[in-house]
Write a protein that holds these residues in place. Structure first.
Motif, PDB file in Angstrom:
ATOM      1  N   TRP A   3      50.796  25.086  54.917  1.00  0.00           N
ATOM      2  CA  TRP A   3      50.252  25.955  53.877  1.00  0.00           C
ATOM      3  C   TRP A   3      51.329  26.905  53.377  1.00  0.00           C
ATOM      4  O   TRP A   3      52.240  27.278  54.115  1.00  0.00           O
ATOM      5  N   ARG A   5      51.816  30.420  50.514  1.00  0.00           N
ATOM      6  CA  ARG A   5      51.219  31.389  49.607  1.00  0.00           C
ATOM      7  C   ARG A   5      52.330  31.794  48.655  1.00  0.00           C
ATOM      8  O   ARG A   5      53.442  32.103  49.069  1.00  0.00           O
ATOM      9  N   GLU A   7      53.289  33.312  44.344  1.00  0.00           N
ATOM     10  CA  GLU A   7      52.828  34.065  43.181  1.00  0.00           C
ATOM     11  C   GLU A   7      52.843  33.171  41.952  1.00  0.00           C
ATOM     12  O   GLU A   7      53.831  32.511  41.658  1.00  0.00           O
ATOM     13  N   PRO A  12      48.525  36.104  43.550  1.00  0.00           N
ATOM     14  CA  PRO A  12      48.807  35.299  44.735  1.00  0.00           C
ATOM     15  C   PRO A  12      47.921  34.051  44.764  1.00  0.00           C
ATOM     16  O   PRO A  12      46.749  34.105  44.408  1.00  0.00           O
ATOM     17  N   CYS A  13      48.508  32.923  45.149  1.00  0.00           N
ATOM     18  CA  CYS A  13      47.789  31.651  45.241  1.00  0.00           C
ATOM     19  C   CYS A  13      48.163  30.961  46.540  1.00  0.00           C
ATOM     20  O   CYS A  13      49.267  31.121  47.044  1.00  0.00           O
ATOM     21  N   TYR A  14      47.248  30.148  47.063  1.00  0.00           N
ATOM     22  CA  TYR A  14      47.538  29.325  48.225  1.00  0.00           C
ATOM     23  C   TYR A  14      47.851  27.915  47.763  1.00  0.00           C
ATOM     24  O   TYR A  14      47.418  27.476  46.693  1.00  0.00           O
ATOM     25  N   SER A  28      41.013  29.646  49.538  1.00  0.00           N
ATOM     26  CA  SER A  28      42.033  29.930  50.540  1.00  0.00           C
ATOM     27  C   SER A  28      41.867  28.974  51.716  1.00  0.00           C
ATOM     28  O   SER A  28      40.849  28.294  51.826  1.00  0.00           O
ATOM     29  N   TRP A  33      38.123  24.519  50.387  1.00  0.00           N
ATOM     30  CA  TRP A  33      39.154  24.476  49.360  1.00  0.00           C
ATOM     31  C   TRP A  33      39.316  23.060  48.846  1.00  0.00           C
ATOM     32  O   TRP A  33      38.869  22.113  49.475  1.00  0.00           O
ATOM     33  N   THR A  48      55.284  34.448  48.839  1.00  0.00           N
ATOM     34  CA  THR A  48      54.810  35.786  49.209  1.00  0.00           C
ATOM     35  C   THR A  48      54.450  35.781  50.689  1.00  0.00           C
ATOM     36  O   THR A  48      54.599  34.770  51.364  1.00  0.00           O
ATOM     37  N   PRO A  50      52.423  35.373  54.087  1.00  0.00           N
ATOM     38  CA  PRO A  50      51.491  34.286  54.386  1.00  0.00           C
ATOM     39  C   PRO A  50      50.014  34.616  54.164  1.00  0.00           C
ATOM     40  O   PRO A  50      49.263  33.792  53.701  1.00  0.00           O
ATOM     41  N   ALA A  51      49.595  35.810  54.503  1.00  0.00           N
ATOM     42  CA  ALA A  51      48.190  36.183  54.303  1.00  0.00           C
ATOM     43  C   ALA A  51      48.122  37.695  54.122  1.00  0.00           C
ATOM     44  O   ALA A  51      48.897  38.431  54.711  1.00  0.00           O
TER      45      ALA A  51
END
Length: 64
Positions: A3, A5, A7, A12-14, A28, A33, A48, A50-51
């Motif tokens: 996974w 993360r 921008e 922010p997107c996963y 997420s 998902w 970015t 991770p969480a």
């Protein structure tokens, strides 16, 4: 499965990573998902943290 993360358009997107390809997902990794059809090259995304926790807890110093 790896996974990531990143921008995208200031948000922010996963994403799921497959080699050097980043595949954005809806939602997420902590909920239901699904992969989007878009494919991005790892070199062209801004990673970015991770969480992002919903709250932050900092220890407080005890005063005597």
């Amino acid at each position: 499965m790896r996974w990531a993360r990143f921008e995208k358009n200031g948000q922010p997107c996963y994403a799921v990573m497959e080699g050097d390809t980043v595949i954005p997902v809806r939602a997420s990794p902590f909920e239901a998902w699904e992969r989007q059809s878009e494919r991005l090259q790892l070199a062209h995304v801004k990673p970015t943290v991770p969480a992002a926790p919903p709250t932050s807890h900092a220890p407080r110093r005890q005063r005597p």
